[in-house]
Design a protein around this motif. Structure first.
Motif, PDB file in Angstrom:
ATOM      1  N   LYS A  79       0.860  -1.181   0.000  1.00  0.00           N
ATOM      2  CA  LYS A  79       0.000   0.000   0.000  1.00  0.00           C
ATOM      3  C   LYS A  79       0.897   1.231   0.000  1.00  0.00           C
ATOM      4  N   GLY A 131       1.030   5.564  -0.114  1.00  0.00           N
ATOM      5  CA  GLY A 131       0.305   6.822   0.041  1.00  0.00           C
ATOM      6  C   GLY A 131      -0.500   6.902   1.326  1.00  0.00           C
ATOM      7  N   THR A 132      -0.293   5.935   2.217  1.00  0.00           N
ATOM      8  CA  THR A 132      -1.060   5.909   3.476  1.00  0.00           C
ATOM      9  C   THR A 132      -0.948   7.241   4.214  1.00  0.00           C
ATOM     10  N   ARG A 133       0.267   7.713   4.335  1.00  0.00           N
ATOM     11  CA  ARG A 133       0.467   8.951   5.109  1.00  0.00           C
ATOM     12  C   ARG A 133       0.682  10.159   4.206  1.00  0.00           C
ATOM     13  N   HIS A 152      12.451   2.294   4.897  1.00  0.00           N
ATOM     14  CA  HIS A 152      12.037   3.428   4.060  1.00  0.00           C
ATOM     15  C   HIS A 152      11.143   4.409   4.821  1.00  0.00           C
ATOM     16  N   HIS A 166       9.935   9.602   6.947  1.00  0.00           N
ATOM     17  CA  HIS A 166       8.957  10.227   7.844  1.00  0.00           C
ATOM     18  C   HIS A 166       9.376  11.664   8.209  1.00  0.00           C
ATOM     19  N   ARG A 203       2.556  13.356  -2.364  1.00  0.00           N
ATOM     20  CA  ARG A 203       2.952  12.398  -3.414  1.00  0.00           C
ATOM     21  C   ARG A 203       1.776  12.115  -4.332  1.00  0.00           C
TER      22      ARG A 203
END
Ligand code: HEM
Length: 419
Positions: free
Chosen positions: A237, A239-241, A325, A330, A341
């Motif tokens: 997944k 683009g979560t954050r 990563h 972060h 992004r």
């Protein structure tokens, strides 16, 4: 696409459009920002129904607006040093973009005109819906280097628009890097995105030439966290954050250029970093699940950070390996640096050695690349992911504010005054 004459319907009047803030509020309220064309009328429609995204606004669409599924990105080099001719091109491009994003054909359309002349529109999008097409336009550093004097814009170059530095591990192909101008075409239908770039290139013939372009499928980040998070080609997944399109405060802080940032013509705009990142897919596919998860610092199924249960749980960075990563990217590891992004997966055939030429076409918007992408990418020098990826293309663009109404045009804030 219809052959209806241009009516430039007032979307402001129809939905009370007052810039991206309001539009994004509308998205949050149920996607009412998207519009669908029926004949000459514009009626509200839900996103994903082939609707149109408003072209006019305080900000350019294609940044904080919901991310569509397909991309055609083009970098152009300018071939004229005649300022008036170049400004006319910007106006012609804007007029065409205004029509295409509304689902209309360019100019007089693809047929029915003079039999002796080539039609204004190439025709392959006839019958297709607007497909949430957005066209986002930017200026590259080389425009100022090559044409700063001729166009009278040398003093207007933003300090933030310096060439990107060389990063550890870069293996850049100059034929896939740079560009005086860019147009990012995003749509739910690939043919609509390709049609848009092709027609802009056609209009620009003799004045601009495509330097490189990139097709993308499958968004790898989204600005709509309420929807399912997309996955990248590594199966995780992605683009979560990310910054959501509704997070007005964070957009102001990290994405939009402020009034005081300078230069004045960029206020309300943003900076776009594009990186073509090749993935060594075959090597990745032979890597154990544990190692894959260690590399990102998140699990593959749920996307939860190490030691946490749910995708949206706050990452605890110290629980991750030092070279994970997510730990390195972060904000807490980068003096708060945060970017929006908006990348896409790509697969451009094979490389002649039996490997897919595939990866992530990374697109990121930010208020200033020096405190955004550059800050983070420097920290990613130690990223465990680097064993499986290589940056092979790179570009930076200054994306001016939005086209406000039917008399406005791309780049007016830079070129509007007489040189
Ligand atoms: C092929 C290359 C890359 C892949 C496959 C990749 C994949 C991922 C994944 C799976 C996540 C975790 C989910 C998420 O929060 O989005 C993530 C997070 C992130 N990535 Fe990447 N990424 C890549 C390159 C980059 C680059 C070049 C940058 C910036 C220089 C970057 C910046 C970030 C940031 C800022 C986060 C969120 C960190 C956080 O706040 O927790 N990524 N990436």
């Amino acid at each position: 696409m219809t052959e209806a004459p241009e009516t430039t319907p007032s979307r402001r009047a129809l939905i009370g459009w007052g810039g991206a803030g309001l539009a994004l509020g509308a998205v949050a309220a149920g996607g009412a920002v998207a519009m669908a064309r029926t004949g000459d009328d514009v009626v509200p429609a839900a996103a994903g129904t082939g609707a149109a995204i408003p072209f006019h606004g305080e900000r350019q669409a294609g940044i904080a607006t919901p991310v569509q599924d397909r991309l055609h990105f083009a970098a152009f080099d300018v071939k004229t040093d005649d300022r008036a001719e170049f400004v006319q091109l910007l106006k012609d491009w804007t007029a065409a973009a205004r029509r295409m994003t509304a689902g209309q054909s360019v100019g007089e359309g693809a047929y029915g005109g003079l039999a002796e002349a080539p039609p204004d529109d190439t025709g392959e999008a006839l019958g297709l819906k607007p497909s949430r097409l957005t066209l986002t336009f930017g200026f590259g550093p080389s425009l100022f280097e090559k044409y700063g004097e001729a166009f009278g814009i040398a003093d207007a170059r933003p300090e933030a628009l310096a060439e990107l530095p060389k990063f550890a591990g870069d293996n850049l192909d100059k034929n896939r890097s740079g560009g005086d101008l860019c147009v990012q075409a995003c749509a739910d239908d690939p043919q609509v995105a390709v049609h848009a770039i092709r027609n802009l290139a056609r209009i620009g013939m003799g004045k601009v030439v495509i330097r490189w372009s990139q097709l993308g499928f499958g968004k790898t980040s989204s600005t709509t966290p309420e929807e399912q998070t997309p996955r990248n080609l590594m199966g995780f997944k992605d683009g979560t954050r990310n910054i959501a399109g509704t997070e007005t405060d964070r957009l102001e802080k990290f994405v939009w250029v402020g009034e005081k940032d300078g230069p004045a013509w960029m206020a309300g705009g943003s900076y776009l970093v594009a990186r073509r990142i090749r993935m060594h897919i075959e090597t990745w596919d032979r890597t154990s699940l544990q190692e894959q998860e260690d590399i990102f610092g998140r699990d593959k199924g749920e996307g939860a950070p190490v030691g946490k249960a749910k995708e949206r749980d706050e990452p605890f960075l110290k629980a991750m390996l030092p070279d994970a990563h997510v730990r390195l990217a972060h904000p807490d590891s980068n003096d708060g640096a945060t970017i929006l992004r908006r990348g896409y997966s790509f697969t451009d055939g094979t490389d002649g050695l039996g490997r897919l030429d595939a990866g992530l076409f990374f697109l990121a918007y930010q208020r200033d690349p020096r405190t955004g992408f550059i800050r983070i990418q420097r920290n990613l020098a130690l990223d465990a992911l680097n064993e499986y990826i290589q940056h092979v293309g790179s570009a930076l663009f200054a994306v001016p504010p939005g086209v406000r109404d039917k008399d406005d045009w791309w780049g007016r804030t830079l070129f509007g005054k007489e040189a």
